[in-house]
Design a protein around this motif. Structure first.
Motif, PDB file in Angstrom:
ATOM      1  N   LEU A   1       0.957  -1.204  -0.025  1.00 20.31           N
ATOM      2  CA  LEU A   1       0.196   0.036  -0.084  1.00 20.31           C
ATOM      3  C   LEU A   1       1.133   1.222  -0.078  1.00 20.31           C
ATOM      4  CD1 LEU A   1      -3.060   0.291   2.402  1.00 20.31           C
ATOM      5  CD2 LEU A   1      -1.747   2.271   1.789  1.00 20.31           C
ATOM      6  N   PHE A   2       1.786   1.525   0.808  1.00 21.81           N
ATOM      7  CA  PHE A   2       2.814   2.143   1.165  1.00 21.81           C
ATOM      8  C   PHE A   2       4.034   2.538  -0.203  1.00 21.81           C
ATOM      9  CE2 PHE A   2       6.462   4.988   2.574  1.00 21.81           C
ATOM     10  CZ  PHE A   2       5.301   6.421   3.344  1.00 21.81           C
ATOM     11  N   ARG A   3       4.263   1.031  -0.239  1.00 25.17           N
ATOM     12  CA  ARG A   3       5.122   1.030  -1.773  1.00 25.17           C
ATOM     13  C   ARG A   3       4.613   2.004  -2.758  1.00 25.17           C
ATOM     14  NH1 ARG A   3       8.444  -3.547  -1.426  1.00 25.17           N
ATOM     15  NH2 ARG A   3       6.315  -4.598  -1.821  1.00 25.17           N
ATOM     16  N   ALA A   4       3.478   1.370  -2.571  1.00 29.62           N
ATOM     17  CA  ALA A   4       1.769   2.067  -4.127  1.00 29.62           C
ATOM     18  C   ALA A   4       2.029   2.985  -4.191  1.00 29.62           C
ATOM     19  CB  ALA A   4       1.324   1.274  -4.606  1.00 29.62           C
ATOM     20  N   PHE A   5       1.713   4.213  -3.548  1.00 29.00           N
ATOM     21  CA  PHE A   5       1.115   5.527  -3.002  1.00 29.00           C
ATOM     22  C   PHE A   5       2.718   6.307  -2.829  1.00 29.00           C
ATOM     23  CE2 PHE A   5       2.164   8.345   0.053  1.00 29.00           C
ATOM     24  CZ  PHE A   5       1.449   9.996  -0.490  1.00 29.00           C
ATOM     25  N   VAL A   6       4.263   6.330  -2.346  1.00 27.00           N
ATOM     26  CA  VAL A   6       5.009   6.167  -2.983  1.00 27.00           C
ATOM     27  C   VAL A   6       4.762   7.062  -4.306  1.00 27.00           C
ATOM     28  CG1 VAL A   6       7.546   6.700  -2.613  1.00 27.00           C
ATOM     29  CG2 VAL A   6       6.174   5.434  -0.597  1.00 27.00           C
ATOM     30  N   SER A   7       5.419   5.646  -5.609  1.00 25.25           N
ATOM     31  CA  SER A   7       5.463   5.155  -6.979  1.00 25.25           C
ATOM     32  C   SER A   7       4.476   6.787  -7.178  1.00 25.25           C
ATOM     33  CB  SER A   7       5.105   4.110  -7.225  1.00 25.25           C
ATOM     34  OG  SER A   7       5.616   2.952  -6.807  1.00 25.25           O
ATOM     35  N   TRP A   8       3.153   6.342  -6.722  1.00 27.32           N
ATOM     36  CA  TRP A   8       2.646   7.911  -7.515  1.00 27.32           C
ATOM     37  C   TRP A   8       2.887   9.371  -6.929  1.00 27.32           C
ATOM     38  CZ3 TRP A   8      -0.676  10.967  -4.731  1.00 27.32           C
ATOM     39  CH2 TRP A   8      -1.438  11.627  -5.421  1.00 27.32           C
ATOM     40  N   LEU A   9       2.967   9.404  -6.131  1.00 28.10           N
ATOM     41  CA  LEU A   9       3.606  10.152  -6.006  1.00 28.10           C
ATOM     42  C   LEU A   9       5.263  10.940  -6.660  1.00 28.10           C
ATOM     43  CD1 LEU A   9       3.221  12.688  -3.240  1.00 28.10           C
ATOM     44  CD2 LEU A   9       4.623  11.323  -1.532  1.00 28.10           C
ATOM     45  N   CYS A  10       5.734   9.911  -6.457  1.00 28.36           N
ATOM     46  CA  CYS A  10       6.918  10.542  -7.175  1.00 28.36           C
ATOM     47  C   CYS A  10       6.790  10.642  -8.757  1.00 28.36           C
ATOM     48  CB  CYS A  10       7.991   9.233  -7.290  1.00 28.36           C
ATOM     49  SG  CYS A  10       8.759   9.179  -6.447  1.00 28.36           S
TER      50      CYS A  10
ATOM     51  N   GLU B   1      14.761  13.831  -4.343  1.00 25.15           N
ATOM     52  CA  GLU B   1      15.122  13.537  -3.856  1.00 25.15           C
ATOM     53  C   GLU B   1      14.507  14.294  -2.555  1.00 25.15           C
ATOM     54  OE1 GLU B   1      19.435  16.748  -2.174  1.00 25.15           O
ATOM     55  OE2 GLU B   1      18.492  16.516  -3.457  1.00 25.15           O
ATOM     56  N   THR B   2      14.220  15.345  -2.727  1.00 23.75           N
ATOM     57  CA  THR B   2      12.651  15.677  -1.183  1.00 23.75           C
ATOM     58  C   THR B   2      12.246  14.489  -1.191  1.00 23.75           C
ATOM     59  OG1 THR B   2      10.588  16.125  -3.112  1.00 23.75           O
ATOM     60  CG2 THR B   2      12.442  18.252  -2.206  1.00 23.75           C
ATOM     61  N   VAL B   3      11.251  14.062  -1.319  1.00 28.74           N
ATOM     62  CA  VAL B   3      10.391  12.622  -1.241  1.00 28.74           C
ATOM     63  C   VAL B   3      11.933  11.810  -0.182  1.00 28.74           C
ATOM     64  CG1 VAL B   3       9.480  10.659  -1.576  1.00 28.74           C
ATOM     65  CG2 VAL B   3       8.731  12.840  -3.170  1.00 28.74           C
ATOM     66  N   ASP B   4      12.219  11.878  -1.139  1.00 31.61           N
ATOM     67  CA  ASP B   4      13.972  10.584  -0.500  1.00 31.61           C
ATOM     68  C   ASP B   4      14.265  11.453   0.846  1.00 31.61           C
ATOM     69  OD1 ASP B   4      15.653   8.229  -0.347  1.00 31.61           O
ATOM     70  OD2 ASP B   4      16.574   9.661  -0.034  1.00 31.61           O
TER      71      ASP B   4
ATOM     72  N   ARG C   1      12.696   2.648  -1.452  1.00 29.51           N
ATOM     73  CA  ARG C   1      13.561   1.737  -2.632  1.00 29.51           C
ATOM     74  C   ARG C   1      12.727   2.555  -4.627  1.00 29.51           C
ATOM     75  NH1 ARG C   1      13.504  -3.450   1.338  1.00 29.51           N
ATOM     76  NH2 ARG C   1      15.511  -2.932   2.063  1.00 29.51           N
ATOM     77  N   GLN C   2      11.498   3.382  -4.176  1.00 32.40           N
ATOM     78  CA  GLN C   2      10.499   3.432  -4.767  1.00 32.40           C
ATOM     79  C   GLN C   2      10.992   4.770  -5.765  1.00 32.40           C
ATOM     80  OE1 GLN C   2       9.376  -0.125  -4.562  1.00 32.40           O
ATOM     81  NE2 GLN C   2       8.026   0.945  -6.146  1.00 32.40           N
ATOM     82  N   VAL C   3      12.190   5.307  -4.797  1.00 33.20           N
ATOM     83  CA  VAL C   3      12.022   6.886  -5.021  1.00 33.20           C
ATOM     84  C   VAL C   3      13.322   6.465  -6.520  1.00 33.20           C
ATOM     85  CG1 VAL C   3      12.950   8.659  -4.341  1.00 33.20           C
ATOM     86  CG2 VAL C   3      10.966   7.868  -3.044  1.00 33.20           C
ATOM     87  N   PRO C   4      12.906   7.239  -7.414  1.00 33.07           N
ATOM     88  CA  PRO C   4      13.958   7.148  -8.390  1.00 33.07           C
ATOM     89  C   PRO C   4      15.411   8.007  -7.765  1.00 33.07           C
ATOM     90  CG  PRO C   4      11.794   7.765  -9.225  1.00 33.07           C
ATOM     91  CD  PRO C   4      12.060   8.205  -7.643  1.00 33.07           C
ATOM     92  N   ALA C   5      16.450   6.899  -7.589  1.00 30.43           N
ATOM     93  CA  ALA C   5      17.829   7.765  -8.015  1.00 30.43           C
ATOM     94  C   ALA C   5      18.021   7.732  -6.068  1.00 30.43           C
ATOM     95  CB  ALA C   5      18.561   8.463  -8.687  1.00 30.43           C
ATOM     96  N   GLY C   6      16.717   7.262  -5.627  1.00 29.74           N
ATOM     97  CA  GLY C   6      17.117   7.355  -3.600  1.00 29.74           C
ATOM     98  C   GLY C   6      18.398   6.637  -3.211  1.00 29.74           C
ATOM     99  N   ARG C   7      18.909   7.374  -1.945  1.00 35.17           N
ATOM    100  CA  ARG C   7      19.741   6.275  -1.714  1.00 35.17           C
ATOM    101  C   ARG C   7      18.769   5.153  -0.478  1.00 35.17           C
ATOM    102  NH1 ARG C   7      20.437   8.265   3.784  1.00 35.17           N
ATOM    103  NH2 ARG C   7      20.241  10.411   4.073  1.00 35.17           N
ATOM    104  N   GLN C   8      19.472   4.442  -0.813  1.00 36.59           N
ATOM    105  CA  GLN C   8      18.791   3.361   0.631  1.00 36.59           C
ATOM    106  C   GLN C   8      19.254   3.557   2.181  1.00 36.59           C
ATOM    107  OE1 GLN C   8      17.141   0.387  -1.268  1.00 36.59           O
ATOM    108  NE2 GLN C   8      17.218   2.292  -2.478  1.00 36.59           N
ATOM    109  N   VAL C   9      17.696   3.161   2.593  1.00 36.59           N
ATOM    110  CA  VAL C   9      18.369   2.428   4.210  1.00 36.59           C
ATOM    111  C   VAL C   9      18.337   1.232   4.343  1.00 36.59           C
ATOM    112  CG1 VAL C   9      17.060   3.446   6.724  1.00 36.59           C
ATOM    113  CG2 VAL C   9      16.686   5.119   4.748  1.00 36.59           C
ATOM    114  N   ALA C  10      18.885   0.932   5.558  1.00 35.50           N
ATOM    115  CA  ALA C  10      19.408  -0.492   5.990  1.00 35.50           C
ATOM    116  C   ALA C  10      18.401  -0.439   6.421  1.00 35.50           C
ATOM    117  CB  ALA C  10      20.950  -0.462   6.727  1.00 35.50           C
ATOM    118  N   ALA C  11      17.711  -1.908   6.241  1.00 34.09           N
ATOM    119  CA  ALA C  11      16.574  -2.650   7.014  1.00 34.09           C
ATOM    120  C   ALA C  11      16.781  -2.789   8.444  1.00 34.09           C
ATOM    121  CB  ALA C  11      16.310  -3.470   6.246  1.00 34.09           C
TER     122      ALA C  11
END
Length: 347
Positions: free
Chosen positions: A289-298, A309-312, A337-347
């Motif tokens: 649910l949240f992953r799809a929302f972030v993709s749409w928001l981007c 970068e702002t979303v990230d 992980r859905q943000v284009p070119a967004g850096r990752q956070v360690a799980a």
């Protein structure tokens, strides 16, 4: 022989509603009906897909909010004209159709109401944002065979759950549908609805095959839904999260300091939406649910020239602030992980 809606029909109809030409759109739809296209197909294959297309056009900043609202109003008038022209006598059960409390997207529910009305159901359409207690009071007075609950936005899932429980407590089964219940309406199933339908045609089949009088035949998931308090606690932290994110945005992008009151309000609204969708994902315990929302928001922000970068950055802030909420942090990691070119956070 019944005629079918074509791509050319949809393109022409989109142009009419895009110009806000109500009279022409109504005449066009009625003309297609006279040429053999069934009212049901006009709703399911012309008006419904056009509304989804309009949403995509707005998301990509090709249409303004005003144009989207005008087009939606035209489609509402087209549905009303078709309903006035085609009025079959009901020969099936009584179905109450209502949007959950706080759900103001009434057109999808209206489309569904007319489709099942044309299938012979006695439909009572209650419209947008029906408070649970008022719906229950209505059910006590009118005793329908089923309640169809519409939810278009996942942030209203907590309200949907309350409505589903309240209706079932009255002894009336629930059919859940709408985009807010997710792909295949799977979150409606999780929240204990007796039946779910992914779209209008599926809902027709459900109603036709459902032994509505057998209320004892309940969903095996009824009363089984359990959610911890993490989503509630994150909601309570919402204002704090937004404030911290605004400060971090201003540090990274100095232009934020010069925002007008309207610009600041719009940004805070977007930051709050991220929190709301995060909480919705936590409520149904589905990271998709949240992953799809972030993709749409981007997509939405990119079309408005806002850098990803702002979303990230905001998701990173929320991840740091919610250090004591493991499920929320996992959802935020998936979202980043859905943000284009967004850096990752360690799980």
């Amino acid at each position: 022989m019944t005629a079918a809606v074509t791509t050319e029909h949809r393109e022409h109809y989109l142009a009419l509603v895009g110009h806000g030409d109500e009279a022409a759109a109504v005449d066009y739809a009625l003309g297609l009906a006279e040429c053999g296209v069934s009212p049901r197909d006009l709703v399911l294959d012309l008006i419904g897909p056009t509304q989804r297309r309009i949403g995509d056009l707005w998301a990509r900043d090709e249409w303004s909010v005003a144009q989207e609202h005008a087009a939606t109003h035209v489609s509402e008038q087209v549905v009303a004209a078709l309903a006035a022209r085609h009025r079959p006598r009901p020969d099936r059960g009584v179905v109450v159709v209502a949007c959950v409390d706080g759900e103001w997207h009434a057109l999808p529910a209206r489309l569904f109401a007319e489709v099942i009305r044309w299938d012979g159901w006695d439909v009572r359409f209650l419209g947008a944002s029906v408070p649970g207690p008022h719906l229950v009071s209505y059910l006590h007075r009118h005793g329908p065979d089923v309640v169809a609950v519409s939810c278009s936005v996942p942030t209203r899932l907590t309200s949907a759950h309350r409505v589903i429980q309240a209706v079932q407590d009255v002894g009336v089964p629930v059919l859940a549908g709408g985009g807010g219940f997710g792909p295949g309406a799977r979150w409606g199933t999780k929240l204990g609805a007796d039946r779910v339908a992914a779209d209008g045609r599926a809902a027709l089949e459900v109603l036709r095959s459902w032994p509505l009088r057998a209320v004892a035949e309940v969903s095996p998931l009824r009363d089984s839904f359990v959610s911890d308090d993490e989503h509630v606690l994150v909601v309570k932290r919402g204002a704090q999260l937004v404030a911290v994110a605004m400060d971090r945005l201003a540090d990274r992008f100095p232009a934020v300091h010069g925002y007008t009151a309207a610009q600041r309000e719009a940004t805070e609204y977007d930051l709050g939406q991220i929190v709301e969708f995060l909480c919705a994902g936590l409520f149904v315990d589905d990271v998709e649910l949240f992953r799809a929302f972030v993709s749409w928001l981007c997509v939405v922000l990119a079309s408005r020239r806002v850098p990803p970068e702002t979303v990230d950055l905001v998701l990173d802030v929320y991840h740091d602030e919610l250090f004591d909420f493991p499920r929320a942090r996992a959802h935020l990691v998936a979202g980043r992980r859905q943000v284009p070119a967004g850096r990752q956070v360690a799980a």
